[in-house]
Every structure is written in C-alpha cells, then in structure tokens.
Design an enzyme around this catalytic site. Structure first.
Site, mmCIF file in Angstrom:
data_model
loop_
_atom_site.group_PDB
_atom_site.id
_atom_site.type_symbol
_atom_site.label_atom_id
_atom_site.label_comp_id
_atom_site.label_asym_id
_atom_site.label_seq_id
_atom_site.Cartn_x
_atom_site.Cartn_y
_atom_site.Cartn_z
ATOM 1 N N CYS A 102 0.867 -1.184 0.000
ATOM 2 C CA CYS A 102 0.000 0.000 0.000
ATOM 3 C C CYS A 102 0.902 1.232 0.000
ATOM 4 O O CYS A 102 2.117 1.117 -0.154
ATOM 5 C CB CYS A 102 -0.939 -0.009 1.205
ATOM 6 S SG CYS A 102 -0.074 -0.060 2.796
ATOM 7 N N THR A 103 0.340 2.399 0.173
ATOM 8 C CA THR A 103 1.109 3.634 0.020
ATOM 9 C C THR A 103 2.225 3.762 1.052
ATOM 10 O O THR A 103 3.397 3.932 0.709
ATOM 11 C CB THR A 103 0.187 4.858 0.118
ATOM 12 O OG1 THR A 103 -0.880 4.717 -0.802
ATOM 13 C CG2 THR A 103 0.953 6.140 -0.197
#
Length: 328
Positions: free
Chosen positions: A189-190
């Site tokens: 994810c980010t």
C-alpha cells in the site's frame, strides 16, 4: 518554470503512523493539536484507541518537534515516519481528529498488534514479487491503482478499504486454490498502514504465508533506483502534491476539484477538463450551479495565491465526490 531540486523545496512533509493502545484518546488529541497549530504545522492526524496516522507539513524544525512529541506517546517510540519535500505547503489547515479506526477496515476483531504478515524491506521486494509462486495484491483503492502499481499486481478494484475483506473472501478460492501447497501472498500500500491490517486480516482468515512491503510504496520509491524498479506509473498521495514518483519527486497528476480524483496530463488535455471545476470523469455528473460554484472558488483561490495569502475558503474542505480520498 524549472521544478526546484529536492534541496530547494522548503516544506518538510511527514507521513507517519503507529498502531498503539491509547486509553484516553482526547488526552492524546488535545496537546497534539495545540502543538501543531502553535508551530504552524498543517495537515491531518487521526487518533484512535488503536493508534495514530496522518500526514503533516511545515518547516523542518516544526516537524521535528511534532515527531518528537509523537514519540513520547504510549507505544509510539518507534513510530514509522517517512519524510519528503514540497515546494509549497500542501495543506490548507491543521486537523487532529478522533476516529474509531486510524485506517478504516470495518473488522473490529482485527488487531495488528496481535500479529501481522512478514515485513519485506524495499531492497528485497523485487525478488519476492518476481517469484511466480508469489501472489501480489495491491490493497489500495481503484483511483490509486489507476495511476500506478507494481507490474503484475492484482487490483481488487475496491472503492474503499472497507471493501477489501469482502473482496478477499469472495476471491479466496480463485486466488489461492483449494488444496495443495499454500502460495505466498505479498501485499503493498502507500505507506504501510493498510498492509498492517490487511495482513493481520489474512492471518485471521488462516493464511500463514503473508508478506508486506515495509514502509510501503513511498519507502520503495525512495530506496530503489529507477533503473532497478518494478514500479510503473506514479503513487497517489493524500495531499496537494497528488502523486509522487521515484525519489519522491512530485508527479504529473493534478486533483480535480469537482470529484477529488487524480487527473493525468492526457485527461487534462480533454475539452471536458476545466481547472478547478471538472474532469472527464465527472463533467456530466455536475449541475451548472455546482460548476459555477467550483469556478468561483477556483477564481478566489487563484487571486489569493497571487497575493500570497491563504484563501479564506481554504478552512473548509472542498466538495466531495465518489471515493473521496482519505488517509492511507
């Protein structure tokens, strides 16, 4: 105008999170809000019984003060912080909010402090996801995946992180098979926080070989040289920079003020794109009255920027649209 080099960007941007147990969330929130506002720091911090998450920006000394304060909170001495730079302040105001979850999955029994997947350092990530025996899943939302992801990663097509558990349960047999050796599952994810919960969720579902990218995409883009990278495109971020690339340099996307979605150079060339008003994705979904309101707001913001002052409307969040982005 030539883009400033990283050393020329005066604003320090800090993305941070930590799962911890806060017995009194208001006792955490209030002093933190006072400190940030007193130092001129802007951004959003979410505080919940399960920890803290957010992104803030300010001068280097102010950000260091806030991070030092966060490290004094219960269980936060090792808070994960990723620093980058911006040419201008990427936030309008400071918000410190109490929430039920610091990243909303909607699975109350999932506790990352009880166990998550195996962390994989950025420099070791390529080898893991290049192995044909590894299933790679992007845990981010559809609008984020649309502008960049790792080659070959599975896109769940979710509009919200809340949708991830239902998606996995529906797709589990197709992804993992029914019987035989269990494949490895690698997720990213980010900044890493969604993977803390998604890997804890998979383990609760009985999946043991679960891995996730330590520090998230941002750490990978900061660490891995472009010539060795398996990342394709840009990474959506939750501030006015909109997207970043390798070395965390500002990307090419802008944010549509009509629907709050990222808009790339190609879509900005469309006749349906009007800066500050609409983009091809939302042009038909807004009334003339809404478009007129967005245009006036954009005009006022442009005038304020030319005068070097904050637009008075900047203290109010801009209008929302489908899948309004939130914090990672």
């Amino acid at each position: 105008m030539e883009s400033p080099s990283p050393d020329d960007r005066p604003v320090c941007v800090a993305a941070l999170y930590r799962f911890a147990r806060f017995a009194d969330v208001e006792a955490v929130r209030a002093p933190l809000a006072r400190l940030c506002c007193g130092l001129g720091v802007k951004g959003t911090l979410l505080v919940a019984a399960e920890g803290i998450n957010g992104t803030i920006a300010g001068d280097d000394a102010a950000i260091a003060r806030v991070v030092d304060h966060v490290r004094t909170l219960p269980g936060c001495a090792d808070v994960d912080v990723k620093l980058s730079r911006a040419a201008t302040m990427p936030f309008h105001r400071m918000k410190v909010r109490i929430k039920r979850e610091i990243v909303t999955m909607g699975e109350p029994d999932i506790d990352p402090l009880e166990g998550t997947g195996h962390y994989v350092a950025a420099e070791d990530w390529n080898a893991l996801i290049s192995d044909p025996a590894t299933i790679v899943i992007d845990t981010r939302n559809d609008y984020e995946v649309a502008i960049g992801s790792f080659a070959g990663a599975i896109d769940p097509g979710t509009a919200s992180f809340r949708d991830f558990p239902a998606w996995f349960r529906a797709e589990r047999e197709r992804l993992l098979g029914n019987g035989g050796p269990e494949p490895r599952v690698a997720m990213f994810c980010t900044g890493g926080i969604r993977c803390e919960k998604s890997t804890a969720f998979l383990k609760a579902e009985g999946i043991e070989q679960v891995y996730h990218l330590e520090g998230g995409i941002l750490k990978y883009l900061e660490t891995v040289p472009p010539e060795e990278s398996l990342w394709q495109g840009e990474c959506f971020v939750f501030d006015q920079r909109v997207a970043v690339g390798h070395g965390l340099a500002p990307g090419t996307h802008a944010l549509c003020h009509g629907c709050r979605m990222p808009v790339g150079p190609e879509d900005r060339a469309s006749p349906f794109y009007v800066e500050g008003v609409s983009c091809p994705a939302c042009a038909d979904a807004r009334s003339d009255e809404q478009r007129a309101g967005y245009a006036e707001r954009h005009r006022q913001e442009t005038l304020a920027a030319a005068r070097g002052v904050a637009h008075v409307g900047a203290t109010i969040e801009a209008g929302s649209g489908r899948n309004r982005p939130g914090l990672d």
